[in-house]
Design a protein around this motif. Structure first.
Motif, PDB file in Angstrom:
ATOM      1  N   UNK A  73      43.569  62.594  42.060  1.00  0.00           N
ATOM      2  CA  UNK A  73      41.966  61.890  42.760  1.00  0.00           C
ATOM      3  C   UNK A  73      41.980  60.229  42.826  1.00  0.00           C
ATOM      4  N   UNK A  74      42.713  59.527  41.961  1.00  0.00           N
ATOM      5  CA  UNK A  74      42.180  58.164  41.458  1.00  0.00           C
ATOM      6  C   UNK A  74      42.833  57.477  42.755  1.00  0.00           C
ATOM      7  N   UNK A  75      42.454  56.736  43.590  1.00  0.00           N
ATOM      8  CA  UNK A  75      43.220  55.868  44.710  1.00  0.00           C
ATOM      9  C   UNK A  75      43.400  54.692  44.074  1.00  0.00           C
ATOM     10  N   UNK A  76      43.255  53.945  42.990  1.00  0.00           N
ATOM     11  CA  UNK A  76      43.596  52.174  43.154  1.00  0.00           C
ATOM     12  C   UNK A  76      43.402  52.334  41.664  1.00  0.00           C
ATOM     13  N   UNK A  77      44.156  51.758  41.300  1.00  0.00           N
ATOM     14  CA  UNK A  77      44.427  50.941  39.554  1.00  0.00           C
ATOM     15  C   UNK A  77      44.043  49.372  39.422  1.00  0.00           C
ATOM     16  N   UNK A  78      43.699  48.985  38.782  1.00  0.00           N
ATOM     17  CA  UNK A  78      43.362  47.376  38.877  1.00  0.00           C
ATOM     18  C   UNK A  78      43.657  47.055  37.531  1.00  0.00           C
ATOM     19  N   UNK A  79      44.772  46.832  36.435  1.00  0.00           N
ATOM     20  CA  UNK A  79      45.588  46.636  35.605  1.00  0.00           C
ATOM     21  C   UNK A  79      44.659  45.181  35.186  1.00  0.00           C
ATOM     22  N   UNK A  80      44.590  45.110  33.948  1.00  0.00           N
ATOM     23  CA  UNK A  80      44.411  43.827  33.373  1.00  0.00           C
ATOM     24  C   UNK A  80      45.212  43.452  32.051  1.00  0.00           C
ATOM     25  N   UNK A  81      45.797  42.682  31.795  1.00  0.00           N
ATOM     26  CA  UNK A  81      47.024  42.114  30.802  1.00  0.00           C
ATOM     27  C   UNK A  81      46.859  41.384  30.040  1.00  0.00           C
ATOM     28  N   UNK A  82      47.145  40.548  29.186  1.00  0.00           N
ATOM     29  CA  UNK A  82      46.874  39.000  28.299  1.00  0.00           C
ATOM     30  C   UNK A  82      48.390  39.306  28.090  1.00  0.00           C
ATOM     31  N   UNK A  83      49.154  39.995  28.884  1.00  0.00           N
ATOM     32  CA  UNK A  83      50.513  38.729  28.654  1.00  0.00           C
ATOM     33  C   UNK A  83      51.480  40.074  29.708  1.00  0.00           C
ATOM     34  N   UNK A  84      52.088  39.050  30.894  1.00  0.00           N
ATOM     35  CA  UNK A  84      52.633  40.078  31.837  1.00  0.00           C
ATOM     36  C   UNK A  84      53.732  40.049  31.011  1.00  0.00           C
ATOM     37  N   UNK A  85      54.308  39.141  30.589  1.00  0.00           N
ATOM     38  CA  UNK A  85      56.050  39.199  30.211  1.00  0.00           C
ATOM     39  C   UNK A  85      56.259  40.517  29.062  1.00  0.00           C
ATOM     40  N   UNK A  86      54.815  40.845  28.446  1.00  0.00           N
ATOM     41  CA  UNK A  86      55.464  41.919  27.584  1.00  0.00           C
ATOM     42  C   UNK A  86      55.541  43.216  28.045  1.00  0.00           C
ATOM     43  N   UNK A  87      53.715  43.018  29.059  1.00  0.00           N
ATOM     44  CA  UNK A  87      53.972  44.463  29.334  1.00  0.00           C
ATOM     45  C   UNK A  87      55.774  44.468  30.096  1.00  0.00           C
ATOM     46  N   UNK A  88      56.270  43.584  31.191  1.00  0.00           N
ATOM     47  CA  UNK A  88      57.446  44.244  32.146  1.00  0.00           C
ATOM     48  C   UNK A  88      58.555  43.712  30.768  1.00  0.00           C
TER      49      UNK A  88
END
Length: 133
Positions: A73-88
């Protein structure tokens, strides 16, 4: 409550998210505050990004469950990261953790790199919107 996922062909096929999520009228909106990877004592559970992602998502789902809802039932997620390169770099591991908790439910999502989060040891924070019946 069922969602209609809106993914126009002109935008290409999304991978791991939906471009839009349409819900029926009459649902109750649940706005979930940003959740980080902390436990009951409000201590960060790990310095590892994947572990932090898993715990932050679990905390989001805990709020949804407490309100009587389910992860789908979750319609939207906003994900904040301090290092997008590590996330990728760690996307495969993150995806495995995501699917373990959310299955193949892919709401509208955004990933935002930020200079920092309120809790210094937090590397990720997730906020959400759910539509409950």
């Amino acid at each position: 409550m069922s969602f209609k996922f809106i993914n126009p062909e002109s935008l290409g096929a999304p991978r791991g998210y939906s471009n839009g999520v349409l819900s029926e009228a009459g649902g109750r909106l649940l706005f979930i505050a940003g959740q980080i990877a902390w436990d009951r004592q409000q201590q960060i559970v790990s310095v590892d990004l994947v572990e932090q992602f898993d715990r932050a998502l679990a905390n989001v789902i805990t709020v949804v469950n407490e309100a009587g809802g389910k992860p789908e039932q979750i319609a939207r997620l906003i994900i904040y990261v301090t290092d997008k390169n590590e996330y990728k770099r760690r996307l495969k591991e993150i995806g495995e953790r995501y699917r373990a908790r959310m299955g193949k439910h892919f709401p509208a999502m955004v990933l935002v790199e930020v200079a920092g989060l309120l809790e210094d040891r937090a590397q990720i924070e997730i906020e959400a919107t759910a539509v409950l019946t």
